[in-house]
Write an enzyme that holds these catalytic residues in place. Structure first.
Site, PDB file in Angstrom:
ATOM      1  N   HIS A 232       8.525 -68.943 -69.449  1.00 31.08           N
ATOM      2  CA  HIS A 232       8.109 -67.538 -69.344  1.00 31.08           C
ATOM      3  C   HIS A 232       7.455 -66.991 -70.604  1.00 31.08           C
ATOM      4  O   HIS A 232       6.933 -65.893 -70.602  1.00 31.08           O
ATOM      5  CB  HIS A 232       9.307 -66.652 -69.007  1.00 31.08           C
ATOM      6  CG  HIS A 232      10.233 -66.428 -70.172  1.00 31.08           C
ATOM      7  ND1 HIS A 232      11.074 -67.397 -70.630  1.00 31.08           N
ATOM      8  CD2 HIS A 232      10.409 -65.364 -70.986  1.00 31.08           C
ATOM      9  CE1 HIS A 232      11.752 -66.931 -71.665  1.00 31.08           C
ATOM     10  NE2 HIS A 232      11.362 -65.700 -71.908  1.00 31.08           N
TER      11      HIS A 232
HETATM   12  C1  UD1 Z   1      11.871 -60.515 -71.747  1.00 27.78           C
HETATM   13  C2  UD1 Z   1      12.287 -60.662 -73.210  1.00 27.78           C
HETATM   14  C3  UD1 Z   1      12.525 -62.128 -73.541  1.00 27.78           C
HETATM   15  C4  UD1 Z   1      13.477 -62.758 -72.574  1.00 27.78           C
HETATM   16  C5  UD1 Z   1      12.969 -62.557 -71.153  1.00 27.78           C
HETATM   17  C6  UD1 Z   1      13.888 -63.162 -70.111  1.00 27.78           C
HETATM   18  C7  UD1 Z   1      11.288 -59.012 -74.766  1.00 27.78           C
HETATM   19  C8  UD1 Z   1      10.300 -58.820 -75.847  1.00 27.78           C
HETATM   20  N1  UD1 Z   1      11.238 -60.188 -74.128  1.00 27.78           N
HETATM   21  O1  UD1 Z   1      10.597 -61.115 -71.601  1.00 27.78           O
HETATM   22  O2  UD1 Z   1      13.066 -62.218 -74.846  1.00 27.78           O
HETATM   23  O3  UD1 Z   1      13.601 -64.139 -72.865  1.00 27.78           O
HETATM   24  O4  UD1 Z   1      12.851 -61.146 -70.925  1.00 27.78           O
HETATM   25  O5  UD1 Z   1      13.431 -62.959 -68.830  1.00 27.78           O
HETATM   26  O6  UD1 Z   1      12.077 -58.127 -74.507  1.00 27.78           O
HETATM   27  N2  UD1 Z   1       8.848 -58.274 -64.296  1.00 27.78           N
HETATM   28  C9  UD1 Z   1       9.117 -58.181 -62.962  1.00 27.78           C
HETATM   29  N3  UD1 Z   1      10.378 -57.868 -62.590  1.00 27.78           N
HETATM   30  C10 UD1 Z   1      11.370 -57.624 -63.482  1.00 27.78           C
HETATM   31  C11 UD1 Z   1      11.070 -57.713 -64.866  1.00 27.78           C
HETATM   32  C12 UD1 Z   1       9.805 -58.044 -65.244  1.00 27.78           C
HETATM   33  O7  UD1 Z   1       8.274 -58.422 -62.112  1.00 27.78           O
HETATM   34  O8  UD1 Z   1      12.509 -57.332 -63.081  1.00 27.78           O
HETATM   35  C13 UD1 Z   1       7.473 -58.618 -64.733  1.00 27.78           C
HETATM   36  C14 UD1 Z   1       6.848 -57.490 -65.522  1.00 27.78           C
HETATM   37  O9  UD1 Z   1       6.092 -56.679 -64.708  1.00 27.78           O
HETATM   38  C15 UD1 Z   1       6.012 -58.201 -66.537  1.00 27.78           C
HETATM   39  C16 UD1 Z   1       6.689 -59.543 -66.709  1.00 27.78           C
HETATM   40  O10 UD1 Z   1       7.581 -59.714 -65.626  1.00 27.78           O
HETATM   41  O11 UD1 Z   1       4.709 -58.437 -66.053  1.00 27.78           O
HETATM   42  C17 UD1 Z   1       7.387 -59.646 -68.037  1.00 27.78           C
HETATM   43  O12 UD1 Z   1       8.500 -58.738 -68.171  1.00 27.78           O
HETATM   44  P1  UD1 Z   1       8.923 -58.149 -69.608  1.00 27.78           P
HETATM   45  O13 UD1 Z   1      10.169 -57.376 -69.476  1.00 27.78           O
HETATM   46  O14 UD1 Z   1       7.759 -57.476 -70.226  1.00 27.78           O
HETATM   47  O15 UD1 Z   1       9.214 -59.371 -70.557  1.00 27.78           O
HETATM   48  P2  UD1 Z   1       9.699 -60.864 -70.291  1.00 27.78           P
HETATM   49  O16 UD1 Z   1       8.518 -61.752 -70.404  1.00 27.78           O
HETATM   50  O17 UD1 Z   1      10.552 -60.950 -69.058  1.00 27.78           O
END
Ligand code: UD1
Length: 392
Positions: A232
């Site tokens: 991820h």
């Molecule tokens: C975050 C954490 C990372 C952790 C990871 C585990 C930070 C900087 N990063 O990264 O340390 O290892 O979580 O998963 O805080 N999304 C969904 N549904 C959700 C959550 C997110 O679809 O429930 C999508 C968002 O729209 C986005 C992407 O997933 O496009 C990334 O989500 P984001 O919370 O920005 O960071 P992670 O990459 O998950």
């Protein structure tokens, strides 16, 4: 006897936080149940950084985490948006309840945002999982770790390398408490429940729907050894050539040698589609694409996998204690204690496919053998709560 009561507000935001707060909340409940001279009034705040049911709610249920008292509903966005919105919303919650301590875990954006708010509101701050350093400021988590530790009054660490990192940064010795790893409390508590699950049921029950090979009957996971994959990090999934080469490796090399279960993070799934790689992964019959798995389900897969391929931090630690040979698809790690050179089971391989391929050939035959760093014994949260009791 005079009784004293501490008011603690703890914070979770994203998936890796949930396994860390669960044992802390349970240890507080235990303390209060013993009716000793000190009790803790605990409020749990969920910032809502992760909000999908299978990224959040399912973990609360499986791990028995109490309902959050407050859900800030922050959701997705750029880093500045997530941190800024969280600070604004959290400030109101802190002003209303005025806790004695704010406790944050891990290194996600919620951790950093709530730490800054705590410091600005003059509320004492404690960080669980302090002192981890990748020394790579391109990782958003490293910025979060540096800011959080700089502002913390109490820093709970997992191992002596973390202690040394903090000492090198000038953190006073009396603020650092080495207590072990809360994630391993959660692992030990749920190990037997996970063991009882069936691998084939997990893989089939969570399969991403409407894939071509499922229509024509893919291979059965129960028939042979398998590797598990999670991916991820922006450095692995945000650049088309990087993700493209990794996909080639997973399909042409890993899946050619053993079955591969890939549990898809929402970010990765989106990028596979955007970069036109979806059909390639979807049409590989020995590659099982599954939705984000629950805590117990992923632990069960980890327990029998021949190899773990991952860019997650927490999984490196879980592999270590469960005994799974692990290839870490990153250039560096903030958890060096999990590496082979420190007696652990993980090897850093970055995202260069030649290096990964060589390491994969070397690691495939290695037998599973657990390794447990000192104090990773399932009792870390008790030690943390006892520390607070000592301060009351
Ligand atoms: C975050 C954490 C990372 C952790 C990871 C585990 C930070 C900087 N990063 O990264 O340390 O290892 O979580 O998963 O805080 N999304 C969904 N549904 C959700 C959550 C997110 O679809 O429930 C999508 C968002 O729209 C986005 C992407 O997933 O496009 C990334 O989500 P984001 O919370 O920005 O960071 P992670 O990459 O998950």
């Amino acid at each position: 006897m005079k009784k004293s009561k501490l008011r603690i507000m703890s914070v979770v935001g994203a998936r890796p936080n949930f396994m860390k707060i669960a044992p802390f909340a349970a240890a507080i409940e235990d303390l209060n149940g013993r009716q000793g001279p000190v009790s803790i009034e605990h409020r749990l705040v969920h910032t809502g950084q992760h909000y999908d049911a299978d990224m959040s709610e399912s973990f609360f249920k499986a791990l028995g985490i109490p309902e959050p008292d407050v859900d800030l509903g922050i959701g997705s966005g750029s880093h500045a948006e997530q941190v800024g919105k969280t600070m604004i919303a959290f400030e109101g919650v802190v002003r209303e309840w005025r806790p004695d301590w704010i406790v944050v875990v891990g290194d996600v954006n919620a951790t950093c945002a709530c730490s800054i708010t705590a410091a600005k509101e003059h509320v004492k701050l404690a960080h669980i999982e302090a002192g981890l350093r990748s020394f790579d400021n391109r990782m958003p988590e490293e910025i979060n770790r540096l800011v959080t530790d700089r502002l913390s009054n109490l820093l709970f660490t997992t191992d002596e390398i973390a202690d040394a990192n903090l000492a090198n940064e000038g953190v006073p010795h009396d603020r650092i408490k080495r207590v072990g790893n809360v994630m391993i409390d959660t692992l030990e508590k749920h190990r037997h429940e996970a063991e009882a699950l069936d691998v084939a049921e997990i893989v089939n029950g969570n399969a991403v729907q409407d894939l071509p090979h499922q229509k024509h009957g893919g291979e059965n996971i129960a028939d042979g050894p398998y590797a598990t994959l999670t991916l991820h990090r922006p450095s692995n999934v945000d650049e088309p050539p990087v993700l493209g080469r990794l996909v080639d490796f997973f399909v042409d090399e890993v899946a050619a040698q053993m079955q591969l279960v890939w549990t898809l993070h929402p970010r990765t799934r989106k990028q596979l589609n955007v970069f036109g790689l979806w059909d390639r992964v979807a049409s590989c019959p020995r590659l099982h694409l599954v939705e984000p798995l629950g805590y117990l389900e992923l632990m069960r897969l980890n327990m029998s996998a021949s190899v773990m391929l991952t860019d997650s931090g927490g999984l490196q630690e879980e592999c270590c204690v469960l005994g799974t040979p692990c290839l870490t698809l990153r250039e560096n790690t903030e958890r060096p204690v999990t590496l082979r050179e420190h007696g652990g089971l993980s090897e850093l391989v970055g995202n260069d496919v030649d290096a990964i391929s060589k390491a994969f050939a070397g690691i495939r035959g290695i037998p599973r053998e657990p390794h447990r760093p000192a104090l990773w014994d399932g009792h870390t949260a008790e030690r943390i709560v006892e520390t607070f009791v000592g301060l009351a």
